[in-house]
Design an enzyme around this catalytic site. Structure first.
Site, mmCIF file in Angstrom:
data_model
loop_
_atom_site.group_PDB
_atom_site.id
_atom_site.type_symbol
_atom_site.label_atom_id
_atom_site.label_comp_id
_atom_site.label_asym_id
_atom_site.label_seq_id
_atom_site.Cartn_x
_atom_site.Cartn_y
_atom_site.Cartn_z
ATOM 1 N N SER A 25 4.430 -5.322 -0.881
ATOM 2 C CA SER A 25 4.761 -4.024 -0.269
ATOM 3 C C SER A 25 6.140 -3.512 -0.654
ATOM 4 C CB SER A 25 4.641 -4.126 1.256
ATOM 5 O OG SER A 25 5.418 -5.207 1.739
ATOM 6 N N GLU A 82 12.122 7.912 13.081
ATOM 7 C CA GLU A 82 12.675 6.741 13.761
ATOM 8 C C GLU A 82 12.755 5.642 12.714
ATOM 9 O OE1 GLU A 82 9.412 7.338 13.701
ATOM 10 O OE2 GLU A 82 8.870 5.403 12.829
ATOM 11 N N LYS A 134 6.666 2.671 1.370
ATOM 12 C CA LYS A 134 7.018 3.734 2.317
ATOM 13 C C LYS A 134 7.192 5.098 1.654
ATOM 14 C CE LYS A 134 8.958 1.165 6.127
ATOM 15 N NZ LYS A 134 8.807 -0.252 5.678
HETATM 16 C C1 LIG Z 1 8.295 -1.323 6.460
HETATM 17 C C2 LIG Z 1 7.792 -2.388 5.591
HETATM 18 C C3 LIG Z 1 6.649 -3.147 5.933
HETATM 19 C C4 LIG Z 1 5.924 -3.021 7.247
HETATM 20 O O1 LIG Z 1 5.324 -1.796 7.476
HETATM 21 P P1 LIG Z 1 3.730 -1.583 7.442
HETATM 22 O O2 LIG Z 1 3.560 -0.259 8.084
HETATM 23 O O3 LIG Z 1 3.093 -2.689 8.210
HETATM 24 O O4 LIG Z 1 3.321 -1.598 6.020
HETATM 25 C C5 LIG Z 1 6.192 -4.087 5.026
HETATM 26 N N1 LIG Z 1 6.828 -4.296 3.856
HETATM 27 C C6 LIG Z 1 7.941 -3.605 3.499
HETATM 28 C C7 LIG Z 1 8.579 -3.905 2.197
HETATM 29 C C8 LIG Z 1 8.454 -2.626 4.349
HETATM 30 O O5 LIG Z 1 9.565 -1.965 3.991
#
Ligand SMILES: *Cc1c(COP(=O)(O)O)cnc(C)c1O
Length: 409
Positions: free
Chosen positions: A376, A108, A86
């Site tokens: 992620s 948001e 993010k």
């Molecule tokens: C917010 C988040 C996601 C989901 O968001 P995407 O927009 O689908 O990438 C996935 N993994 C983590 C660690 C997050 O914080």
């Protein structure tokens, strides 16, 4: 990439007339910024020195050997500042806010991760920050609210509707319509009206571009498959898009929750309850009932429970360029444990969906094949959920004892 923000039958702009000028300003600012060497250099500098990019591509020797199939590599978005992909998007949009001469951002947030990332970049760039969060989410995710406040952001508790993410989104939209002259709405995923899906996916594409380069350096070829979890779709778009014109198979993994009945999962693909629709500024697949009311979702991970999905992914799936699968909560927890105990890496529960999807298929592949799993984010934030799911009773004793000691003091 898109024409007027359209991706096949999805995308577009469904916003109040009052936001039209602000939207046009954003589209123009994004286009001119990406063509401006000075902006791109500043973006790269911040990504490197503030967030720690490039993130590593890490080979998993133990897991690859145990499974006896494909060679497994992890893209380490968990090593970004703040612990998730993010950060990359908020840096990009934060710099754009300054370029447009605006002094305030609004955001948001559901689980709070995007709220914290927005508060961090606002502090760094000297911007005011207001974060809209459902009252129900504030109760469940207080530690993130705590950090937003420490960083100087204003957190607005949204009491309407289901008091969750989608109500926070409506409220942020209202704020934007009232304050667009000095305010940028910093959307956290590849959803929303034009240019948000393309812009967020564009900023996140640094993930896939790094993987391309790192794969060439480490094994002299492109990966055979790439797995990413899919909430709103930003980390998946980010790692997938640079591979669209290659032979690499792209696999998205959604939140299977606890079952297939309405309200038990957050799958937007391959389920009868998910249909094309228009809400929250864009056209895509939405989980909805017969009356078109958005449905409740469920998942062990707070970040994958959005009722819709990026119009970019909805279109790529329709074209057969991305394959969508899902993983249920128990399988996700198992995948989390497998990665942690074999490789010493603690993935977020969201990312553990991608791990689950990959582990299911890796053993059947040939050892000459290489797969990449997008991690992620890191799992430290999930300590409460994981402790509960693995039934660690000592954790509850610790919490009770902590409260007791504090009230005595
Ligand atoms: C917010 C988040 C996601 C989901 O968001 P995407 O927009 O689908 O990438 C996935 N993994 C983590 C660690 C997050 O914080």
């Amino acid at each position: 990439m898109s024409h007027e923000g359209r991706f096949g039958q999805y995308g577009g702009s469904y916003i109040p007339e009052i936001l039209h000028n602000s939207q046009q300003q954003l589209i123009a600012a994004y286009r001119s910024a990406m063509a401006d060497e000075t902006f791109v250099a500043e973006l790269e500098w911040q990504l490197q020195h503030f967030s720690g990019r490039p993130t590593p591509l890490t080979f998993c020797p133990n897991l690859s050997k145990t499974l006896g199939g494909a060679q497994i590599y992890l893209k380490r978005e968990d090593l970004n500042h703040s612990g998730a992909h993010k950060m990359t998007n908020v840096i990009g949009q934060g710099l754009l806010t300054k370029r447009m001469g605006k002094k305030r951002i609004i955001a948001e947030t559901g689980a709070g991760q995007h709220g914290v990332a927005s508060a961090l970049i606002a502090a760094r760039l000297g911007l005011e920050c207001t974060v809209y969060m459902g009252a129900h989410d504030i109760e469940r995710q207080y530690p993130n609210v705590f950090w937003m406040k420490q960083l100087g952001a204003t957190v607005v508790s949204v009491e309407s509707g289901s008091r969750t993410l989608r109500d926070a989104l409506d409220e942020a939209m209202r704020d934007w319509a009232q304050n667009y002259q000095d305010t940028h709405y910093l959307i956290g995923t590849a959803c929303g009206c034009e240019p948000y899906p393309e812009m967020v996916a564009g900023f996140q594409s640094v993930i896939g571009n790094e993987v391309k380069k790192q794969a060439a350096e480490q094994f002299g070829a492109l990966p055979d498959k790439i797995y990413a979890c899919v909430g709103g779709g930003s980390n998946a778009c980010g790692i997938f898009l640079p591979f669209l014109d290659t032979d690499t198979e792209l696999v998205g993994v959604e939140a299977g929750g606890i079952g297939d009945a309405p309200g038990e999962h957050a799958k937007r693909f391959h389920v009868a309850d998910s249909k094309p629709g228009i809400a929250q500024g864009f056209a895509s697949l939405f989980l909805q009932d017969d009356q078109g009311q958005l449905m409740e979702t469920q998942s062990i991970s707070a970040g994958l429970d959005y009722v819709s999905v990026s119009p970019i992914l909805a279109d790529l799936e329709a074209q057969g360029k991305v394959r969508m699968t899902s993983a249920r909560d128990d399988e996700v927890l198992q995948a989390f444990r497998t990665l942690a105990s074999n490789e010493g890496i603690i993935p977020a529960l969201e990312s553990s969906h991608a791990v689950a999807g990959a582990l299911r298929e890796a053993a059947a592949l040939d050892p000459s094949q290489k797969i990449v799993i997008n991690i992620s984010g890191r799992g430290d934030k999930d300590i409460f959920n994981i402790a509960k799911a693995v039934k660690d009773t000592q954790f509850n004793e610790f919490l009770a004892g902590y409260l007791e000691r504090e009230t005595q003091a």
